[in-house]
Write an enzyme that holds these catalytic residues in place. Structure first.
Site, PDB file in Angstrom:
ATOM      1  CE  LYS A 203      -2.873   2.349   3.345  1.00 46.71           C
ATOM      2  NZ  LYS A 203      -3.844   2.181   4.404  1.00 46.71           N
TER       3      LYS A 203
HETATM    4  C1  R5P Z   1      -3.283   5.355   8.426  1.00 47.36           C
HETATM    5  O1  R5P Z   1      -2.464   5.413   9.225  1.00 47.36           O
HETATM    6  C2  R5P Z   1      -3.797   4.106   8.027  1.00 47.36           C
HETATM    7  O2  R5P Z   1      -2.807   3.189   7.748  1.00 47.36           O
HETATM    8  C3  R5P Z   1      -4.752   4.172   6.885  1.00 47.36           C
HETATM    9  O3  R5P Z   1      -5.176   2.873   6.662  1.00 47.36           O
HETATM   10  C4  R5P Z   1      -4.237   4.742   5.591  1.00 47.36           C
HETATM   11  O4  R5P Z   1      -3.558   5.927   5.746  1.00 47.36           O
HETATM   12  C5  R5P Z   1      -5.367   4.893   4.570  1.00 47.36           C
HETATM   13  O5  R5P Z   1      -6.286   5.790   5.002  1.00 47.36           O
HETATM   14  P1  R5P Z   1      -6.467   7.184   4.286  1.00 47.36           P
HETATM   15  O6  R5P Z   1      -7.108   6.906   2.961  1.00 47.36           O
HETATM   16  O7  R5P Z   1      -7.342   7.956   5.213  1.00 47.36           O
HETATM   17  O8  R5P Z   1      -5.116   7.806   4.100  1.00 47.36           O
END
Ligand code: R5P
Length: 292
Positions: A203
Protein backbone atom coordinates in the site's frame (compact mmCIF):
# COMPACT_ATOMS: atom_id res chain seq x y z
CA UNK A 1 -22.33 -47.41 6.78
CA UNK A 2 -20.70 -46.79 3.40
CA UNK A 3 -23.05 -47.38 0.45
CA UNK A 4 -22.09 -49.09 -2.78
CA UNK A 5 -22.40 -47.06 -5.99
CA UNK A 6 -25.64 -48.59 -7.35
CA UNK A 7 -26.42 -45.85 -9.86
CA UNK A 8 -27.67 -47.19 -13.20
CA UNK A 9 -26.13 -44.19 -14.94
CA UNK A 10 -23.01 -45.00 -16.90
CA UNK A 11 -19.82 -43.48 -15.43
CA UNK A 12 -18.26 -40.68 -17.47
CA UNK A 13 -14.63 -39.70 -16.99
CA UNK A 14 -14.70 -37.02 -19.70
CA UNK A 15 -11.47 -38.46 -21.05
CA UNK A 16 -11.60 -36.03 -23.99
CA UNK A 17 -11.46 -32.97 -21.67
CA UNK A 18 -8.03 -32.13 -20.25
CA UNK A 19 -8.10 -30.83 -16.66
CA UNK A 20 -7.74 -27.06 -16.70
CA UNK A 21 -4.74 -25.52 -15.00
CA UNK A 22 -5.07 -21.76 -15.03
CA UNK A 23 -2.67 -19.13 -13.78
CA UNK A 24 -3.88 -17.21 -10.70
CA UNK A 25 -5.34 -13.87 -11.72
CA UNK A 26 -3.33 -11.63 -9.41
CA UNK A 27 0.00 -10.05 -10.29
CA UNK A 28 2.99 -11.82 -8.77
CA UNK A 29 0.88 -14.32 -6.82
CA UNK A 30 1.01 -17.46 -8.92
CA UNK A 31 3.65 -19.27 -6.89
CA UNK A 32 1.70 -19.22 -3.61
CA UNK A 33 -0.07 -22.14 -1.99
CA UNK A 34 -3.87 -22.59 -2.11
CA UNK A 35 -4.67 -20.94 1.23
CA UNK A 36 -2.68 -17.83 0.44
CA UNK A 37 -4.30 -17.52 -2.99
CA UNK A 38 -7.74 -18.08 -1.51
CA UNK A 39 -7.17 -15.29 1.01
CA UNK A 40 -5.95 -12.96 -1.76
CA UNK A 41 -9.00 -13.83 -3.85
CA UNK A 42 -11.20 -12.69 -0.96
CA UNK A 43 -9.46 -9.29 -0.98
CA UNK A 44 -9.14 -8.80 -4.77
CA UNK A 45 -12.16 -9.57 -6.90
CA UNK A 46 -11.34 -12.41 -9.30
CA UNK A 47 -13.74 -10.71 -11.77
CA UNK A 48 -11.99 -7.33 -11.97
CA UNK A 49 -8.68 -8.22 -10.32
CA UNK A 50 -9.13 -5.14 -8.13
CA UNK A 51 -10.16 -4.23 -4.59
CA UNK A 52 -11.92 -1.46 -2.72
CA UNK A 53 -10.46 -1.71 0.76
CA UNK A 54 -12.06 0.54 3.36
CA UNK A 55 -9.38 1.79 5.78
CA UNK A 56 -10.47 2.75 9.28
CA UNK A 57 -7.47 1.70 11.34
CA UNK A 58 -6.35 5.30 11.97
CA UNK A 59 -7.21 5.06 15.67
CA UNK A 60 -4.25 2.75 16.30
CA UNK A 61 -1.98 5.78 16.56
CA UNK A 62 -4.24 8.83 16.46
CA UNK A 63 -7.20 7.86 18.61
CA UNK A 64 -10.75 8.93 17.66
CA UNK A 65 -10.04 10.39 14.21
CA UNK A 66 -12.71 12.66 12.70
CA UNK A 67 -15.34 10.39 11.21
CA UNK A 68 -14.27 7.45 13.37
CA UNK A 69 -15.46 8.69 16.75
CA UNK A 70 -18.16 6.00 16.64
CA UNK A 71 -17.14 3.28 14.20
CA UNK A 72 -20.34 1.37 14.98
CA UNK A 73 -22.43 4.32 13.76
CA UNK A 74 -20.40 5.67 10.83
CA UNK A 75 -18.60 2.66 9.38
CA UNK A 76 -21.14 -0.13 9.69
CA UNK A 77 -23.37 1.29 6.90
CA UNK A 78 -20.36 1.24 4.54
CA UNK A 79 -19.41 -2.36 5.16
CA UNK A 80 -21.63 -3.92 2.46
CA UNK A 81 -19.86 -1.78 -0.18
CA UNK A 82 -16.28 -2.72 0.72
CA UNK A 83 -14.40 -5.76 -0.56
CA UNK A 84 -12.03 -5.66 2.40
CA UNK A 85 -11.96 -3.91 5.76
CA UNK A 86 -8.66 -2.59 7.05
CA UNK A 87 -8.86 -2.28 10.81
CA UNK A 88 -7.39 -3.19 14.16
CA UNK A 89 -8.27 -6.31 16.11
CA UNK A 90 -9.79 -4.13 18.84
CA UNK A 91 -12.36 -2.66 16.47
CA UNK A 92 -12.97 -6.01 14.77
CA UNK A 93 -13.87 -7.73 18.02
CA UNK A 94 -15.86 -4.90 19.55
CA UNK A 95 -17.76 -3.41 16.63
CA UNK A 96 -17.81 -5.56 13.50
CA UNK A 97 -20.50 -8.22 13.15
CA UNK A 98 -18.95 -11.70 12.90
CA UNK A 99 -21.56 -12.41 10.23
CA UNK A 100 -19.93 -9.91 7.84
CA UNK A 101 -18.45 -11.65 4.84
CA UNK A 102 -15.86 -9.00 3.85
CA UNK A 103 -12.20 -9.87 3.77
CA UNK A 104 -10.38 -8.46 6.79
CA UNK A 105 -6.93 -6.89 6.49
CA UNK A 106 -5.71 -6.52 10.02
CA UNK A 107 -3.32 -3.86 11.24
CA UNK A 108 -0.51 -5.92 12.75
CA UNK A 109 2.05 -3.26 13.72
CA UNK A 110 1.88 -0.42 16.19
CA UNK A 111 3.36 1.12 19.30
CA UNK A 112 3.90 4.86 19.18
CA UNK A 113 1.08 7.40 19.19
CA UNK A 114 1.08 10.70 17.33
CA UNK A 115 2.79 12.11 20.43
CA UNK A 116 5.96 10.08 19.78
CA UNK A 117 8.32 9.00 16.99
CA UNK A 118 5.96 7.11 14.68
CA UNK A 119 8.53 4.82 13.11
CA UNK A 120 9.26 3.11 16.43
CA UNK A 121 6.71 0.36 15.72
CA UNK A 122 6.71 -3.29 16.68
CA UNK A 123 4.60 -6.27 15.68
CA UNK A 124 1.29 -5.83 17.48
CA UNK A 125 -0.63 -9.03 16.70
CA UNK A 126 0.23 -12.69 17.14
CA UNK A 127 -0.45 -14.67 13.97
CA UNK A 128 -2.47 -17.17 16.03
CA UNK A 129 -4.89 -14.42 16.95
CA UNK A 130 -5.08 -13.27 13.33
CA UNK A 131 -5.93 -16.85 12.31
CA UNK A 132 -8.47 -17.10 15.13
CA UNK A 133 -10.21 -14.03 13.69
CA UNK A 134 -10.14 -15.55 10.20
CA UNK A 135 -8.40 -12.55 8.68
CA UNK A 136 -7.35 -12.47 5.03
CA UNK A 137 -4.11 -10.51 5.49
CA UNK A 138 -1.96 -8.73 8.05
CA UNK A 139 -0.81 -5.14 7.43
CA UNK A 140 2.47 -3.73 8.63
CA UNK A 141 3.83 -0.19 8.38
CA UNK A 142 7.40 0.10 7.05
CA UNK A 143 9.28 3.38 7.41
CA UNK A 144 11.89 3.34 4.62
CA UNK A 145 14.34 6.16 5.41
CA UNK A 146 12.78 6.70 8.83
CA UNK A 147 14.66 6.69 12.15
CA UNK A 148 13.58 3.07 12.83
CA UNK A 149 13.81 1.82 9.25
CA UNK A 150 15.55 -1.51 9.99
CA UNK A 151 13.25 -2.31 12.93
CA UNK A 152 10.14 -1.80 10.79
CA UNK A 153 11.60 -3.80 7.89
CA UNK A 154 12.29 -6.54 10.42
CA UNK A 155 8.68 -6.35 11.67
CA UNK A 156 7.55 -6.99 8.11
CA UNK A 157 9.94 -9.82 7.33
CA UNK A 158 9.00 -11.60 10.59
CA UNK A 159 5.31 -11.30 9.72
CA UNK A 160 6.04 -12.55 6.19
CA UNK A 161 7.80 -15.61 7.63
CA UNK A 162 4.90 -16.31 9.99
CA UNK A 163 2.42 -15.66 7.18
CA UNK A 164 4.18 -18.09 4.88
CA UNK A 165 3.87 -20.77 7.53
CA UNK A 166 0.08 -20.46 7.61
CA UNK A 167 -0.89 -19.07 4.19
CA UNK A 168 -1.48 -15.52 5.41
CA UNK A 169 -0.55 -12.67 3.03
CA UNK A 170 1.17 -9.56 4.35
CA UNK A 171 0.29 -6.05 3.17
CA UNK A 172 3.39 -3.85 3.43
CA UNK A 173 2.44 -0.23 4.00
CA UNK A 174 4.94 2.45 3.00
CA UNK A 175 4.87 5.05 5.74
CA UNK A 176 6.30 8.44 4.97
CA UNK A 177 7.77 10.35 7.88
CA UNK A 178 7.40 14.13 7.98
CA UNK A 179 11.00 14.62 6.89
CA UNK A 180 10.68 12.58 3.65
CA UNK A 181 9.46 13.77 0.26
CA UNK A 182 6.62 11.74 -1.24
CA UNK A 183 7.81 11.61 -4.86
CA UNK A 184 8.13 8.97 -7.54
CA UNK A 185 11.74 8.25 -6.63
CA UNK A 186 10.99 7.63 -2.97
CA UNK A 187 7.77 5.68 -3.59
CA UNK A 188 9.51 3.46 -6.19
CA UNK A 189 12.30 2.77 -3.71
CA UNK A 190 9.98 1.95 -0.82
CA UNK A 191 7.44 -0.18 -2.73
CA UNK A 192 10.15 -2.21 -4.44
CA UNK A 193 11.98 -2.89 -1.16
CA UNK A 194 8.75 -4.13 0.46
CA UNK A 195 7.98 -6.45 -2.45
CA UNK A 196 11.55 -7.77 -2.60
CA UNK A 197 11.43 -8.56 1.11
CA UNK A 198 8.27 -10.63 0.77
CA UNK A 199 5.15 -8.46 1.02
CA UNK A 200 2.34 -10.06 -1.01
CA UNK A 201 0.90 -6.62 -1.72
CA UNK A 202 1.92 -3.06 -1.02
CA UNK A 203 0.00 0.00 0.00
CA UNK A 204 1.38 3.38 -0.93
CA UNK A 205 0.46 6.87 -2.09
CA UNK A 206 -0.40 7.95 -5.61
CA UNK A 207 2.27 10.27 -7.01
CA UNK A 208 2.86 11.78 -10.47
CA UNK A 209 4.78 9.13 -12.43
CA UNK A 210 2.93 6.30 -10.64
CA UNK A 211 3.05 4.17 -13.79
CA UNK A 212 6.77 3.61 -13.16
CA UNK A 213 6.14 2.73 -9.53
CA UNK A 214 3.56 0.08 -10.50
CA UNK A 215 5.74 -1.30 -13.30
CA UNK A 216 8.74 -1.73 -10.98
CA UNK A 217 6.74 -3.38 -8.20
CA UNK A 218 6.20 -7.13 -8.82
CA UNK A 219 3.19 -7.39 -6.48
CA UNK A 220 -0.19 -5.60 -6.48
CA UNK A 221 -0.27 -2.02 -5.21
CA UNK A 222 -3.26 -0.42 -3.51
CA UNK A 223 -3.28 3.31 -2.99
CA UNK A 224 -4.14 5.10 0.23
CA UNK A 225 -6.49 8.03 -0.08
CA UNK A 226 -4.55 10.41 2.15
CA UNK A 227 -6.11 13.52 3.62
CA UNK A 228 -9.64 14.52 2.60
CA UNK A 229 -9.97 16.01 -0.88
CA UNK A 230 -13.06 17.28 -2.68
CA UNK A 231 -14.92 14.15 -3.88
CA UNK A 232 -14.25 14.72 -7.57
CA UNK A 233 -10.49 15.07 -6.95
CA UNK A 234 -10.43 11.89 -4.88
CA UNK A 235 -12.22 10.02 -7.68
CA UNK A 236 -9.74 11.46 -10.18
CA UNK A 237 -6.86 10.20 -8.06
CA UNK A 238 -8.39 6.70 -7.81
CA UNK A 239 -9.06 6.70 -11.56
CA UNK A 240 -5.51 7.78 -12.44
CA UNK A 241 -4.02 5.21 -10.07
CA UNK A 242 -6.08 2.36 -11.55
CA UNK A 243 -5.24 3.44 -15.08
CA UNK A 244 -1.56 3.58 -14.22
CA UNK A 245 -1.37 0.08 -12.77
CA UNK A 246 -2.80 0.11 -9.23
CA UNK A 247 -4.78 -2.98 -8.21
CA UNK A 248 -7.18 -1.03 -6.06
CA UNK A 249 -7.54 1.48 -3.29
CA UNK A 250 -7.25 1.29 0.46
CA UNK A 251 -9.16 4.45 1.19
CA UNK A 252 -10.26 5.92 4.49
CA UNK A 253 -10.76 9.65 5.06
CA UNK A 254 -11.87 10.36 1.50
CA UNK A 255 -14.75 7.98 2.14
CA UNK A 256 -15.71 8.26 5.80
CA UNK A 257 -15.16 12.06 5.94
CA UNK A 258 -17.18 12.61 2.75
CA UNK A 259 -20.51 14.49 2.88
CA UNK A 260 -22.08 11.23 1.78
CA UNK A 261 -19.86 8.25 2.62
CA UNK A 262 -22.20 5.64 1.10
CA UNK A 263 -22.41 7.58 -2.19
CA UNK A 264 -18.65 8.05 -2.19
CA UNK A 265 -17.73 4.41 -1.65
CA UNK A 266 -20.19 3.48 -4.41
CA UNK A 267 -18.54 5.98 -6.75
CA UNK A 268 -15.08 4.65 -5.87
CA UNK A 269 -16.31 1.13 -6.69
CA UNK A 270 -17.39 2.33 -10.13
CA UNK A 271 -13.93 3.68 -10.88
CA UNK A 272 -12.10 0.65 -9.47
CA UNK A 273 -14.27 -2.25 -10.64
CA UNK A 274 -16.26 -0.95 -13.62
CA UNK A 275 -13.72 1.27 -15.41
CA UNK A 276 -16.10 4.22 -15.07
CA UNK A 277 -14.83 7.65 -16.06
CA UNK A 278 -14.43 10.30 -13.37
CA UNK A 279 -17.41 12.13 -14.86
CA UNK A 280 -19.66 9.05 -14.60
CA UNK A 281 -18.50 8.22 -11.09
CA UNK A 282 -18.94 11.79 -9.86
CA UNK A 283 -22.41 11.94 -11.41
CA UNK A 284 -23.26 8.74 -9.56
CA UNK A 285 -21.94 10.30 -6.34
CA UNK A 286 -24.10 13.41 -6.79
CA UNK A 287 -27.21 11.39 -7.60
CA UNK A 288 -26.78 9.07 -4.64
CA UNK A 289 -25.96 11.95 -2.31
CA UNK A 290 -29.14 13.79 -3.24
CA UNK A 291 -31.33 10.69 -3.01
CA UNK A 292 -33.52 10.80 0.07
C1 R5P B 1 -3.28 5.36 8.43
O1 R5P B 1 -2.46 5.41 9.23
C2 R5P B 1 -3.80 4.11 8.03
O2 R5P B 1 -2.81 3.19 7.75
C3 R5P B 1 -4.75 4.17 6.89
O3 R5P B 1 -5.18 2.87 6.66
C4 R5P B 1 -4.24 4.74 5.59
O4 R5P B 1 -3.56 5.93 5.75
C5 R5P B 1 -5.37 4.89 4.57
O5 R5P B 1 -6.29 5.79 5.00
P1 R5P B 1 -6.47 7.18 4.29
O6 R5P B 1 -7.11 6.91 2.96
O7 R5P B 1 -7.34 7.96 5.21
O8 R5P B 1 -5.12 7.81 4.10
Amino acid sequence: MAEADFSKKEKNFYTDIPQKSEAFFLKGSNAYDWGMKNRLARIFSPRSGKTVMLAFDHGYFQGPTTGLERVDVTIRPLIPYADALMLTRGILRTVIEPSSTNAVVMRASGGPSILKELSNEHIAVDIEDALRMNVSAMAVQVFIGGPHETQTVNNMTRLVDMGMRYGMPVLGVTAVGTELVRDVRYISLATRILAELGASMVKTYFVPGFEQVAAACPVPIVIAGGKKLPEREALQMAHDAINQGASGVDMGRNIFQSDSPVAMIGAVRKVVHDNSSVKEAYQYYEEMKNRK
